[in-house]
Design an enzyme around this catalytic site. Structure first.
Site, PDB file in Angstrom:
ATOM      1  N   ASP A 102       2.944   5.500  -7.108  1.00 41.86           N
ATOM      2  CA  ASP A 102       4.177   5.400  -6.321  1.00 41.86           C
ATOM      3  C   ASP A 102       5.419   5.167  -7.148  1.00 41.86           C
ATOM      4  O   ASP A 102       6.530   5.186  -6.602  1.00 41.86           O
ATOM      5  CB  ASP A 102       4.037   4.286  -5.285  1.00 41.86           C
ATOM      6  N   HIS A 147       0.879  -1.189   0.000  1.00 39.31           N
ATOM      7  CA  HIS A 147       0.000   0.000   0.000  1.00 39.31           C
ATOM      8  C   HIS A 147       0.912   1.234   0.000  1.00 39.31           C
ATOM      9  O   HIS A 147       1.626   1.456  -0.980  1.00 39.31           O
ATOM     10  CB  HIS A 147      -0.909  -0.107   1.225  1.00 39.31           C
ATOM     11  N   HIS A 165      -2.256  -2.077 -10.065  1.00 38.29           N
ATOM     12  CA  HIS A 165      -3.202  -1.469  -9.140  1.00 38.29           C
ATOM     13  C   HIS A 165      -4.466  -2.303  -9.118  1.00 38.29           C
ATOM     14  O   HIS A 165      -4.876  -2.831 -10.149  1.00 38.29           O
ATOM     15  CB  HIS A 165      -3.524  -0.024  -9.573  1.00 38.29           C
TER      16      HIS A 165
HETATM   17  N1  CMC Z   1       4.790  -7.038 -10.597  1.00 35.60           N
HETATM   18  C1  CMC Z   1       4.690  -8.224 -11.207  1.00 35.60           C
HETATM   19  N2  CMC Z   1       3.533  -8.903 -11.316  1.00 35.60           N
HETATM   20  C2  CMC Z   1       2.436  -8.344 -10.777  1.00 35.60           C
HETATM   21  C3  CMC Z   1       2.462  -7.101 -10.132  1.00 35.60           C
HETATM   22  C4  CMC Z   1       3.714  -6.426 -10.058  1.00 35.60           C
HETATM   23  N3  CMC Z   1       3.815  -5.243  -9.473  1.00 35.60           N
HETATM   24  N4  CMC Z   1       1.228  -6.789  -9.711  1.00 35.60           N
HETATM   25  C5  CMC Z   1       0.437  -7.806 -10.057  1.00 35.60           C
HETATM   26  N5  CMC Z   1       1.170  -8.748 -10.704  1.00 35.60           N
HETATM   27  C6  CMC Z   1       0.685  -9.988 -11.327  1.00 35.60           C
HETATM   28  C7  CMC Z   1       0.365 -11.036 -10.266  1.00 35.60           C
HETATM   29  O1  CMC Z   1       1.463 -11.853  -9.991  1.00 35.60           O
HETATM   30  C8  CMC Z   1      -0.756 -11.773 -10.929  1.00 35.60           C
HETATM   31  O2  CMC Z   1      -0.204 -12.612 -11.908  1.00 35.60           O
HETATM   32  P1  CMC Z   1      -0.841 -14.071 -12.160  1.00 35.60           P
HETATM   33  O3  CMC Z   1      -2.206 -13.808 -12.709  1.00 35.60           O
HETATM   34  O4  CMC Z   1       0.083 -14.706 -13.140  1.00 35.60           O
HETATM   35  O5  CMC Z   1      -0.860 -14.756 -10.831  1.00 35.60           O
HETATM   36  C9  CMC Z   1      -1.534 -10.690 -11.671  1.00 35.60           C
HETATM   37  O6  CMC Z   1      -0.566  -9.665 -11.940  1.00 35.60           O
HETATM   38  C10 CMC Z   1      -2.677 -10.085 -10.877  1.00 35.60           C
HETATM   39  O7  CMC Z   1      -2.176  -9.704  -9.615  1.00 35.60           O
HETATM   40  P2  CMC Z   1      -3.070  -9.496  -8.330  1.00 35.60           P
HETATM   41  O8  CMC Z   1      -2.214  -9.630  -7.106  1.00 35.60           O
HETATM   42  O9  CMC Z   1      -4.301 -10.357  -8.424  1.00 35.60           O
HETATM   43  O10 CMC Z   1      -3.511  -8.009  -8.515  1.00 35.60           O
HETATM   44  P3  CMC Z   1      -4.176  -7.128  -7.397  1.00 35.60           P
HETATM   45  O11 CMC Z   1      -5.111  -6.217  -8.105  1.00 35.60           O
HETATM   46  O12 CMC Z   1      -4.716  -7.944  -6.296  1.00 35.60           O
HETATM   47  O13 CMC Z   1      -2.918  -6.330  -6.806  1.00 35.60           O
HETATM   48  C11 CMC Z   1      -1.378  -4.650  -6.223  1.00 35.60           C
HETATM   49  C12 CMC Z   1      -2.735  -4.954  -6.848  1.00 35.60           C
HETATM   50  C13 CMC Z   1      -1.182  -3.138  -6.176  1.00 35.60           C
HETATM   51  C14 CMC Z   1      -1.361  -5.185  -4.752  1.00 35.60           C
HETATM   52  C15 CMC Z   1      -0.259  -5.338  -7.032  1.00 35.60           C
HETATM   53  O14 CMC Z   1      -0.307  -4.906  -8.377  1.00 35.60           O
HETATM   54  C16 CMC Z   1       1.132  -5.126  -6.442  1.00 35.60           C
HETATM   55  O15 CMC Z   1       1.535  -5.885  -5.539  1.00 35.60           O
HETATM   56  N6  CMC Z   1       1.885  -4.087  -6.938  1.00 35.60           N
HETATM   57  C17 CMC Z   1       3.193  -3.786  -6.383  1.00 35.60           C
HETATM   58  C18 CMC Z   1       3.020  -2.962  -5.134  1.00 35.60           C
HETATM   59  C19 CMC Z   1       2.603  -1.539  -5.447  1.00 35.60           C
HETATM   60  O16 CMC Z   1       3.163  -0.871  -6.303  1.00 35.60           O
HETATM   61  N7  CMC Z   1       1.614  -1.050  -4.658  1.00 35.60           N
HETATM   62  C20 CMC Z   1       1.168   0.342  -4.753  1.00 35.60           C
HETATM   63  C21 CMC Z   1      -0.240   0.446  -5.166  1.00 35.60           C
HETATM   64  S1  CMC Z   1      -0.663   2.130  -5.586  1.00 35.60           S
HETATM   65  C22 CMC Z   1      -0.640   2.950  -4.062  1.00 35.60           C
HETATM   66  C23 CMC Z   1      -1.860   2.705  -3.285  1.00 35.60           C
HETATM   67  O17 CMC Z   1      -2.938   3.169  -3.700  1.00 35.60           O
HETATM   68  O18 CMC Z   1      -1.734   2.060  -2.223  1.00 35.60           O
END
Ligand code: CMC
Length: 426
Positions: free
Chosen positions: A363, A268, A307
């Site tokens: 970010d 986050h 995101h």
């Molecule tokens: N790098 C590589 N792969 C990723 C990433 C990433 N940053 N984010 C998602 N994926 C992949 C994930 O492994 C999954 O792949 P698969 O379908 O093969 O298993 C797919 O994309 C979907 O991921 P998810 O975890 O279901 O996506 P989500 O919507 O639940 O997660 C997130 C959103 C923000 C937690 C995630 O994208 C992440 O961990 N990003 C990195 C951390 C980050 O930058 N966070 C800041 C968010 S913006 C600030 C805020 O508002 O808090």
């Protein structure tokens, strides 16, 4: 038969049910009437991480993730970032409309008036170890504020509530700056109420022996824009935490400390810190392709990418990139920016990221700007928390005024052991 409704046939009983649809939503409680027999508890919905559950009606922030839209009270984020100050946006989020010039003057005076901390709170900050993470100090200090203002527990009184809102918005930059100075072993700098909200924050962070601190207007404005971009983002993890704690009618200082704790997580608000650490670890442009390969192999995530809501682009990321350009004209060139640009370039062309709709989020560049402003990595989540304090408070206020809300209490699906007896001899 109502038009806006869902017909559900329960194949266990052959019974059909009509469930009303309002605002593209069905009420989860309407499922409870779907039962196999009178002893049945009724149907529930299962939604870990609330991926498809609306927990509230809200009029504060609108996001359309597919179209990359973010609006506060109807105003596009790009226009607010261009034409407003953070303090004006705070007023907008809390009260629903942009302030008139008179309202703006009163509001910013009220915020300025409350920037000082009780000296005992300073003593509390001084008690932390020299290397304590500023976010840990921030969370503890905000929570400690509740002991200074016991009347804050009276959350149903709108006058008391507004007073705490002013105090919190005014004091979070002071707490943040004191945490930083403590970390550096520097004397704390008291607020200078002649400066703007953001200018005063820079003063408390960076003033040394000068009689008067004069913030660079470009850097002051850049930070103000970053606060605007972070001010609210509807029902994200920390805001939901604020609402959850608030639903138990806890005082706003305790609730906001909880929200800040959620923000501290690397998925986050900790992401901007993680981005900078990642860029430092990559260290050289030539290491970028290998790093991307390791991300694709699932070793770790590319921080600052992806995101939960934005699946085409994050509108805040675009504004931030422009702000970064302005800041880098004033400050010296940051070699980590080249690594970031290269990561972005490769990732946006790569099938892995394209198919998963992973784009730079807010970010990805904010950390680079903070670093250029001379702010250490440990302070990044604290800076996010300063901006987001306004959103947390606006959402908390909305929750308390919402007659449909009650103490938050999800259900579970129990899959553990059936009842069993503890043996007599073990
Ligand atoms: N790098 C590589 N792969 C990723 C990433 C990433 N940053 N984010 C998602 N994926 C992949 C994930 O492994 C999954 O792949 P698969 O379908 O093969 O298993 C797919 O994309 C979907 O991921 P998810 O975890 O279901 O996506 P989500 O919507 O639940 O997660 C997130 C959103 C923000 C937690 C995630 O994208 C992440 O961990 N990003 C990195 C951390 C980050 O930058 N966070 C800041 C968010 S913006 C600030 C805020 O508002 O808090």
């Amino acid at each position: 038969m109502a038009k806006d409704s869902l017909s559900v046939k329960d194949n266990r009983t052959n019974q059909t049910y009509e469930i009303p649809i309002e605002h593209g939503t069905i009420k989860a409680m309407d499922l409870r009437g779907i039962k196999q027999d009178d002893n049945d508890f009724g149907l529930m919905s299962y939604d870990p991480a609330y991926k498809n559950t609306a927990s509230t009606k809200s009029t504060i922030t609108y996001i359309d993730g597919d179209r990359g839209i973010l609006e506060y009270r109807g105003y596009p984020i790009g226009q607010l970032a261009e034409k407003s100050t953070f303090i004006e946006v705070a007023y907008l989020l809390l009260f629903g409309s942009l302030p008139t010039p008179g309202e703006y003057l009163t509001w910013s005076n009220e915020i300025t008036y409350h920037t000082f901390l009780h000296e005992n709170l300073k003593t509390l900050i001084q008690a932390f170890r020299y290397d304590a993470h500023p976010m840990g100090m921030f969370i503890s200090s905000v929570s400690a504020l509740s002991t200074f203002y016991p009347e804050a527990r009276n959350v149903d009184d709108p006058v008391v509530r507004l007073h705490q809102i002013r105090r919190l918005i005014a004091k979070v930059p002071t707490i943040a700056a004191f945490s930083y100075r403590h970390n550096r072993g520097l004397p704390y700098v008291y607020p200078d109420n002649d400066l703007s909200y953001t200018g005063n924050f820079l003063n408390m962070m960076f003033k040394m022996s000068d009689a008067k601190y004069n913030p660079d207007p470009i850097l002051e404005r850049a930070l103000d824009v970053l606060f605007i971009l972070h001010a609210d983002h509807e029902q994200n993890c920390s805001t939901s935490t604020m609402r959850n704690i608030g639903s138990a009618k806890a005082d706003p200082y305790s609730a906001l400390a909880g929200a800040a704790a959620a923000l501290y997580g690397p998925l986050h608000g900790g992401a901007n810190e993680a981005v900078l650490r990642m860029l430092s670890e990559i260290n050289d442009l030539k290491n970028v392709p290998e790093y991307i390969d390791r991300v694709k192999a699932g070793e770790f995530r590319l921080m600052g990418f992806g995101h939960r809501v934005y699946k085409n682009f994050d509108p805040r990321a675009e504004i931030i990139k422009r702000v970064a350009d302005q800041v880098f004209e004033v400050t010296r060139h940051n070699p980590l920016l080249d690594i970031a640009l290269e990561l972005e370039r490769i990732a946006l062309e790569d099938d892995y990221f394209v198919q998963r709709k992973l784009y730079p989020n807010v970010d990805f560049y904010s950390g680079l700007i903070y670093q250029a402003l001379g702010l250490p990595v440990d302070m990044f989540p604290v800076l996010f928390a300063i901006g987001r304090t306004v959103g947390w408070l606006a959402q908390w206020q909305e929750l308390l005024d919402d007659s449909e809300q009650a103490i938050a209490r999800p259900r579970q699906i129990f899959l553990g052991e059936d009842r069993r007896d503890v043996p007599d001899k073990r």
